[in-house]
Design an enzyme around this catalytic site. Structure first.
Site, PDB file in Angstrom:
ATOM      1  N   PRO A 246       2.093  -1.022  -0.603  1.00  0.00           N
ATOM      2  CA  PRO A 246       0.917  -1.799  -0.196  1.00  0.00           C
ATOM      3  C   PRO A 246      -0.355  -1.522  -0.997  1.00  0.00           C
ATOM      4  O   PRO A 246      -1.336  -0.981  -0.484  1.00  0.00           O
ATOM      5  CB  PRO A 246       0.747  -1.402   1.274  1.00  0.00           C
ATOM      6  N   CYS A 247      -0.354  -1.929  -2.266  1.00  0.00           N
ATOM      7  CA  CYS A 247      -1.545  -1.746  -3.086  1.00  0.00           C
ATOM      8  C   CYS A 247      -2.705  -2.598  -2.568  1.00  0.00           C
ATOM      9  O   CYS A 247      -3.870  -2.348  -2.908  1.00  0.00           O
ATOM     10  CB  CYS A 247      -1.254  -2.055  -4.547  1.00  0.00           C
TER      11      CYS A 247
END
Length: 281
Positions: A246-247
């Site tokens: 989850p950048c």
């Protein structure tokens, strides 16, 4: 830093320098510990505490990095890379690549040749996606506003792999994350290719809970590289697996959402949706 911490830091720095200078000899734990005048047991514990990996794993990272540089663009054969890395045989080089790179030396050298990748397109809350997998796990996931462009980006990562458009069980398990079936998340497997630094950054991203946010500086501190915010930002931008890694949960320290490979509007939508899900619980 107190006096003992300073002494320990100097010892670890000396050990790292020794391993880097002598990796071709593949020094064992006893040899490195002797260099810094510690017992093997004490040195193993101290090194792991400070470096985040064991001395053996650090030696493997140094060895594989050297082998990668030799194999890149056909600069060396597998036998030559094995010899110049100080490994006892191509079997050991093979094992290192499988454990660290997730592929064989030949696959790395040949841009994924003989690596079979399945891929498929799917719908999600945040737009169409392209998901791809090997026999080991998800190797790529991207939002596919332009399907052909998304596929081209996938192929650029493994230019010589063979591709088949097919939805497999590995992909199905990964896609559960978009259908709220959180009980299936422990079945998601990833097959990532990256540097040690990139892998540490991506691993840190996975630890950010849904509905929470972090900053580039906080990620840098989490991997014990507090001054490497810029490098962390680059590694985040190179994330090959959207949403699962989850950048989008990383923002600037000023509170601005910042850029996102698949569009800043999509990033804001994902952050808002996750925050709303937390509020409803």
């Amino acid at each position: 830093m107190n006096t003992q911490d300073h002494i320990n830091f100097q010892r670890i720095a000396e050990a790292i320098d020794y391993i880097q200078a002598n990796f071709r000899d593949q020094p064992n734990l006893d040899a490195v510990a002797e260099q810094v005048h510690l017992s093997p047991f004490h040195f193993q514990r101290l090194f792991t505490e400070w470096a985040g990996v064991s001395p053996k794993k650090f030696l493997q990272y140094i060895s594989i990095a050297h082998a990668r540089s030799l194999l890149k663009d056909g600069q060396a054969t597998l036998s030559e890379a094995t010899h110049q890395t100080g490994l006892s045989g191509t079997g050991r080089l093979h094992d290192l690549f499988i454990n660290i790179e997730g592929m064989t030396p030949a696959e790395y050298k040949n841009g994924g040749k003989n690596l079979k990748i399945n891929y498929s397109y799917a719908h999600s809350l945040f737009g169409n996606i392209l998901v791809a997998s090997t026999a080991k796990g998800i190797c790529y996931l991207a939002f596919a506003d332009d399907p052909s462009l998304a596929f081209s980006e996938l192929k650029s990562k493994f230019p010589n792999a063979s591709y088949e458009q097919r939805l497999d069980l590995i992909q199905q398990n990964a896609l559960f994350i978009f259908t709220h079936d959180w009980t299936q998340l422990d079945e998601i497997k990833l097959h990532l290719k990256g540097t040690d630094f990139q892998l540490k950054v991506w691993e840190s991203l996975i630890r950010i809970p849904s509905g929470r946010l972090s900053t580039y500086g906080q990620i840098a501190s989490a991997i014990d590289k507090p001054t490497a915010s810029r490098a962390v930002g680059t590694a985040i931008g190179d994330n090959p697996v959207a949403y699962l890694i989850p950048c989008h949960r990383v923002i600037q320290s000023t509170g601005r959402f910042g850029q996102y490979h698949w569009g800043s509007s999509r990033k804001m939508a994902m952050i808002g949706w996750e925050a709303a899900q937390m509020t409803e619980r």
